[in-house]
Design a protein around this motif. Structure first.
Motif, PDB file in Angstrom:
ATOM      1  N   ALA A  44     -23.344  -1.680  -9.470  1.00 35.20           N
ATOM      2  CA  ALA A  44     -22.382  -1.340  -8.412  1.00 35.20           C
ATOM      3  C   ALA A  44     -21.054  -0.894  -9.008  1.00 35.20           C
ATOM      4  O   ALA A  44     -20.459   0.098  -8.569  1.00 35.20           O
ATOM      5  CB  ALA A  44     -22.174  -2.536  -7.482  1.00 35.20           C
ATOM      6  N   ILE A  45     -20.577  -1.607 -10.018  1.00 34.26           N
ATOM      7  CA  ILE A  45     -19.296  -1.260 -10.645  1.00 34.26           C
ATOM      8  C   ILE A  45     -19.405   0.078 -11.365  1.00 34.26           C
ATOM      9  O   ILE A  45     -18.510   0.928 -11.280  1.00 34.26           O
ATOM     10  CB  ILE A  45     -18.849  -2.379 -11.602  1.00 34.26           C
ATOM     11  CG1 ILE A  45     -18.468  -3.615 -10.788  1.00 34.26           C
ATOM     12  CG2 ILE A  45     -17.674  -1.936 -12.456  1.00 34.26           C
ATOM     13  CD1 ILE A  45     -18.253  -4.849 -11.608  1.00 34.26           C
ATOM     14  N   ALA A  71     -16.641  -7.743  -6.647  1.00 28.40           N
ATOM     15  CA  ALA A  71     -15.522  -7.441  -5.741  1.00 28.40           C
ATOM     16  C   ALA A  71     -14.176  -7.651  -6.434  1.00 28.40           C
ATOM     17  O   ALA A  71     -13.212  -6.927  -6.161  1.00 28.40           O
ATOM     18  CB  ALA A  71     -15.613  -8.317  -4.491  1.00 28.40           C
ATOM     19  N   ARG A  72     -14.097  -8.628  -7.327  1.00 29.95           N
ATOM     20  CA  ARG A  72     -12.837  -8.891  -8.030  1.00 29.95           C
ATOM     21  C   ARG A  72     -12.450  -7.713  -8.918  1.00 29.95           C
ATOM     22  O   ARG A  72     -11.295  -7.552  -9.282  1.00 29.95           O
ATOM     23  CB  ARG A  72     -12.956 -10.171  -8.859  1.00 29.95           C
ATOM     24  CG  ARG A  72     -13.127 -11.410  -8.000  1.00 29.95           C
ATOM     25  CD  ARG A  72     -13.375 -12.641  -8.816  1.00 29.95           C
ATOM     26  NE  ARG A  72     -12.139 -13.222  -9.317  1.00 29.95           N
ATOM     27  CZ  ARG A  72     -12.096 -14.358 -10.006  1.00 29.95           C
ATOM     28  NH1 ARG A  72     -13.204 -15.004 -10.284  1.00 29.95           N
ATOM     29  NH2 ARG A  72     -10.947 -14.836 -10.423  1.00 29.95           N
ATOM     30  N   MET A  73     -13.429  -6.883  -9.276  1.00 27.68           N
ATOM     31  CA  MET A  73     -13.157  -5.716 -10.101  1.00 27.68           C
ATOM     32  C   MET A  73     -13.005  -4.441  -9.282  1.00 27.68           C
ATOM     33  O   MET A  73     -12.562  -3.420  -9.812  1.00 27.68           O
ATOM     34  CB  MET A  73     -14.286  -5.535 -11.124  1.00 27.68           C
ATOM     35  CG  MET A  73     -14.460  -6.714 -12.063  1.00 27.68           C
ATOM     36  SD  MET A  73     -15.806  -6.449 -13.240  1.00 27.68           S
ATOM     37  CE  MET A  73     -15.798  -8.017 -14.105  1.00 27.68           C
ATOM     38  N   LEU A  74     -13.363  -4.503  -8.002  1.00 23.78           N
ATOM     39  CA  LEU A  74     -13.388  -3.291  -7.183  1.00 23.78           C
ATOM     40  C   LEU A  74     -12.400  -3.284  -6.033  1.00 23.78           C
ATOM     41  O   LEU A  74     -12.089  -2.218  -5.496  1.00 23.78           O
ATOM     42  CB  LEU A  74     -14.797  -3.083  -6.600  1.00 23.78           C
ATOM     43  CG  LEU A  74     -15.928  -2.759  -7.573  1.00 23.78           C
ATOM     44  CD1 LEU A  74     -17.260  -2.779  -6.833  1.00 23.78           C
ATOM     45  CD2 LEU A  74     -15.705  -1.406  -8.230  1.00 23.78           C
ATOM     46  N   PHE A  75     -11.892  -4.455  -5.617  1.00 26.99           N
ATOM     47  CA  PHE A  75     -11.191  -4.543  -4.337  1.00 26.99           C
ATOM     48  C   PHE A  75      -9.932  -3.687  -4.271  1.00 26.99           C
ATOM     49  O   PHE A  75      -9.509  -3.299  -3.186  1.00 26.99           O
ATOM     50  CB  PHE A  75     -10.843  -6.002  -4.010  1.00 26.99           C
ATOM     51  CG  PHE A  75      -9.691  -6.568  -4.802  1.00 26.99           C
ATOM     52  CD1 PHE A  75      -8.383  -6.406  -4.370  1.00 26.99           C
ATOM     53  CD2 PHE A  75      -9.915  -7.255  -5.976  1.00 26.99           C
ATOM     54  CE1 PHE A  75      -7.321  -6.920  -5.087  1.00 26.99           C
ATOM     55  CE2 PHE A  75      -8.864  -7.785  -6.703  1.00 26.99           C
ATOM     56  CZ  PHE A  75      -7.561  -7.616  -6.263  1.00 26.99           C
ATOM     57  N   ASN A  76      -9.312  -3.403  -5.414  1.00 31.47           N
ATOM     58  CA  ASN A  76      -8.090  -2.582  -5.371  1.00 31.47           C
ATOM     59  C   ASN A  76      -8.389  -1.091  -5.401  1.00 31.47           C
ATOM     60  O   ASN A  76      -7.473  -0.278  -5.404  1.00 31.47           O
ATOM     61  CB  ASN A  76      -7.157  -2.955  -6.536  1.00 31.47           C
ATOM     62  CG  ASN A  76      -7.821  -2.782  -7.890  1.00 31.47           C
ATOM     63  OD1 ASN A  76      -9.032  -2.560  -7.971  1.00 31.47           O
ATOM     64  ND2 ASN A  76      -7.047  -2.873  -8.945  1.00 31.47           N
ATOM     65  N   GLU A 130      -7.446 -10.680  -3.431  1.00 33.39           N
ATOM     66  CA  GLU A 130      -7.688 -11.492  -4.633  1.00 33.39           C
ATOM     67  C   GLU A 130      -7.648 -12.985  -4.310  1.00 33.39           C
ATOM     68  O   GLU A 130      -8.491 -13.757  -4.769  1.00 33.39           O
ATOM     69  CB  GLU A 130      -6.656 -11.147  -5.707  1.00 33.39           C
ATOM     70  CG  GLU A 130      -6.955 -11.790  -7.044  1.00 33.39           C
ATOM     71  CD  GLU A 130      -6.128 -11.201  -8.167  1.00 33.39           C
ATOM     72  OE1 GLU A 130      -6.471 -11.442  -9.337  1.00 33.39           O
ATOM     73  OE2 GLU A 130      -5.127 -10.505  -7.876  1.00 33.39           O
ATOM     74  N   ARG A 131      -6.658 -13.411  -3.529  1.00 34.01           N
ATOM     75  CA  ARG A 131      -6.551 -14.836  -3.184  1.00 34.01           C
ATOM     76  C   ARG A 131      -7.761 -15.276  -2.368  1.00 34.01           C
ATOM     77  O   ARG A 131      -8.334 -16.346  -2.605  1.00 34.01           O
ATOM     78  CB  ARG A 131      -5.263 -15.075  -2.396  1.00 34.01           C
ATOM     79  CG  ARG A 131      -5.062 -16.531  -1.965  1.00 34.01           C
ATOM     80  CD  ARG A 131      -3.732 -16.710  -1.274  1.00 34.01           C
ATOM     81  NE  ARG A 131      -3.611 -15.869  -0.088  1.00 34.01           N
ATOM     82  CZ  ARG A 131      -4.108 -16.194   1.099  1.00 34.01           C
ATOM     83  NH1 ARG A 131      -4.765 -17.341   1.259  1.00 34.01           N
ATOM     84  NH2 ARG A 131      -3.954 -15.398   2.139  1.00 34.01           N
ATOM     85  N   GLN A 132      -8.180 -14.458  -1.410  1.00 32.01           N
ATOM     86  CA  GLN A 132      -9.325 -14.820  -0.583  1.00 32.01           C
ATOM     87  C   GLN A 132     -10.618 -14.878  -1.405  1.00 32.01           C
ATOM     88  O   GLN A 132     -11.486 -15.711  -1.148  1.00 32.01           O
ATOM     89  CB  GLN A 132      -9.486 -13.825   0.571  1.00 32.01           C
ATOM     90  CG  GLN A 132      -8.433 -13.972   1.658  1.00 32.01           C
ATOM     91  CD  GLN A 132      -7.201 -13.130   1.381  1.00 32.01           C
ATOM     92  OE1 GLN A 132      -7.038 -12.605   0.290  1.00 32.01           O
ATOM     93  NE2 GLN A 132      -6.329 -13.016   2.375  1.00 32.01           N
ATOM     94  N   LEU A 133     -10.732 -13.987  -2.394  1.00 30.95           N
ATOM     95  CA  LEU A 133     -11.918 -14.008  -3.248  1.00 30.95           C
ATOM     96  C   LEU A 133     -11.981 -15.297  -4.060  1.00 30.95           C
ATOM     97  O   LEU A 133     -13.049 -15.890  -4.229  1.00 30.95           O
ATOM     98  CB  LEU A 133     -11.932 -12.793  -4.178  1.00 30.95           C
ATOM     99  CG  LEU A 133     -12.189 -11.444  -3.508  1.00 30.95           C
ATOM    100  CD1 LEU A 133     -11.990 -10.304  -4.505  1.00 30.95           C
ATOM    101  CD2 LEU A 133     -13.593 -11.385  -2.915  1.00 30.95           C
ATOM    102  N   TRP A 159     -17.826 -11.403 -17.007  1.00 30.25           N
ATOM    103  CA  TRP A 159     -17.770 -10.002 -17.400  1.00 30.25           C
ATOM    104  C   TRP A 159     -16.321  -9.528 -17.426  1.00 30.25           C
ATOM    105  O   TRP A 159     -15.519  -9.901 -16.580  1.00 30.25           O
ATOM    106  CB  TRP A 159     -18.572  -9.116 -16.433  1.00 30.25           C
ATOM    107  CG  TRP A 159     -20.028  -9.428 -16.438  1.00 30.25           C
ATOM    108  CD1 TRP A 159     -20.689 -10.340 -15.662  1.00 30.25           C
ATOM    109  CD2 TRP A 159     -21.023  -8.850 -17.285  1.00 30.25           C
ATOM    110  NE1 TRP A 159     -22.015 -10.360 -15.969  1.00 30.25           N
ATOM    111  CE2 TRP A 159     -22.255  -9.469 -16.961  1.00 30.25           C
ATOM    112  CE3 TRP A 159     -20.986  -7.863 -18.291  1.00 30.25           C
ATOM    113  CZ2 TRP A 159     -23.445  -9.118 -17.607  1.00 30.25           C
ATOM    114  CZ3 TRP A 159     -22.169  -7.530 -18.923  1.00 30.25           C
ATOM    115  CH2 TRP A 159     -23.375  -8.143 -18.586  1.00 30.25           C
ATOM    116  N   ILE A 160     -16.004  -8.701 -18.400  1.00 25.32           N
ATOM    117  CA  ILE A 160     -14.690  -8.087 -18.537  1.00 25.32           C
ATOM    118  C   ILE A 160     -14.850  -6.593 -18.303  1.00 25.32           C
ATOM    119  O   ILE A 160     -15.774  -5.963 -18.831  1.00 25.32           O
ATOM    120  CB  ILE A 160     -14.095  -8.320 -19.944  1.00 25.32           C
ATOM    121  CG1 ILE A 160     -14.048  -9.822 -20.265  1.00 25.32           C
ATOM    122  CG2 ILE A 160     -12.712  -7.688 -20.056  1.00 25.32           C
ATOM    123  CD1 ILE A 160     -13.142 -10.620 -19.371  1.00 25.32           C
TER     124      ILE A 160
END
Length: 262
Positions: A44-45, A71-76, A130-133, A159-160
Motif C-alpha cells: 500500500a505504501i 496509516a502513520r506513514m500515509l495520513f499526511n 497522528e494522535r488518534q492513530l 518499519w522505517i
C-alpha cells in the motif's frame, strides 16, 4: 469547470474483500478511479508513492505491516479510511476522533455516507490524525489483550520509511544498526548503507521496542543485537562498535549503566 477525477487505492489481504469493496465503491461513487490494489501495508505504501492517490482504504489487520502502521506513514499525504472487523471497543476509538472507518461486511448505505464525506474533503489537506492513530493502537491492543485473557502487548514501530530520490524505501527495524541525529534529519544506518528521515530521535525512542534499541547518547540509538563489542578509549570513554560498520559510537556518561560490567 470539470473537477478532476478522485483516485483511490484499496489495501486488504483478502482478495474477495477487495473485490467486494471495489464493486460497492463503483455503486456508491462511480467516478472514483481505483488506481491500484494492495495485499498488505508495505504494498500500500509503495503504491501510494507511485500513484499519489487522494484516498487509501486500509484493512486494519494485514501481514507485514498493519493498516494502522501504514496509516502513520500515509495520513499526511492522502485521506485514510479504515476497514475493520473489530468489536465495539475499537469502534468507539474510531468514533471519538477524526478517523473514517467501514465495518466488515461493508454496508452500502454506510459506504455512501463515507464517500459523501470524502467528496467534501477533496482538495483539502488531510486531517492530522497522528494522535488518534496512537490512541487506536493502544485501544486495539487493550481490546486484543482482553479478548485473549492476557496482558496487551505494546505496538512498536517495525518499519522505517525513507525517501530515496522520487521513491520510498521501506526499511525493517531489524535491518537498522543504529540511528544518529544529523542536524534537521536522523540518519538510519544499515549494513547496506545510510538513509535520512525526518523523525527525531525522541520520536523514535518512544516508538521503538526498548528491549531492541538502547539510547546510548543524546544523539544515538543503537540496536542491541547489532553491538559487537564495547571498549574504552584513551580518554576512558565507553565506545560501541556494531557489526557491519566501521564507526565507533560514544556512550554518554549518563548511559554507562547499560554496560555495567565495563
Amino acid at each position: 469547470m470539470t473537477q478532476p477525477i478522485a483516485t483511490a487505492i484499496i489495501a486488504d489481504d483478502e482478495e474477495p474483500m477487495r473485490d467486494m469493496l471495489r464493486k460497492r465503491l463503483h455503486e456508491a461513487w462511480p467516478e472514483l478511479d481505483i488506481v491500484a490494489e494492495a495485499a498488505n501495508g508495505i504494498e500500500a505504501i509503495a503504491l501510494a508513492g507511485q500513484h499519489q492517490p487522494d484516498i487509501v482504504f486500509l484493512d486494519i489487520r494485514m501481514p507485514g505491516l498493519s493498516g494502522i502502521e501504514a496509516a502513520r506513514m500515509l495520513f499526511n499525504r492522502c485521506h485514510i479510511v479504515f476497514i475493520t472487523a473489530y468489536d465495539q471497543y475499537a469502534i468507539e476509538a474510531f468514533e471519538q476522533g477524526a478517523l473514517d472507518y467501514l465495518l466488515k461486511p461493508v454496508n452500502l448505505d454506510r459506504l455512501k455516507t463515507t464517500c459523501t464525506r470524502l467528496q467534501g474533503r477533496l482538495g483539502k489537506s488531510p486531517n492530522n490524525i497522528e494522535r488518534q492513530l496512537s490512541q487506536l493502537l493502544q485501544q486495539t491492543g487493550r481490546s486484543a489483550g482482553s479478548t485473549a485473557g492476557a496482558a496487551p502487548q505494546p505496538e512498536y514501530l517495525h518499519w522505517i520509511q525513507a525517501q530515496v530520490g522520487n521513491s520510498l524505501r521501506m526499511i525493517s527495524t531489524k535491518e537498522v544498526l543504529f540511528f544518529r541525529a544529523d542536524e534537521k534529519y536522523t540518519r538510519v544506518q544499515t549494513a547496506q548503507g545510510e538513509f535520512l528521515i525526518r523523525k527525531t530521535l525522541k520520536e523514535l525512542e518512544d516508538e521503538l521496542d526498548p528491549n531492541e534499541f538502547w539510547r546510548i547518547h543524546r544523539s544515538t540509538l543503537v540496536r542491541v543485537d547489532a553491538i559487537a563489542e564495547v571498549t574504552r578509549d584513551l580518554r576512558g570513554r565507553q565506545m560501541v562498535r556494531v557489526r557491519n560498520s566501521t564507526e565507533e559510537l560514544e556512550v554518554s556518561r549518563g548511559n554507562t549503566h547499560l554496560f555495567q560490567q565495563m
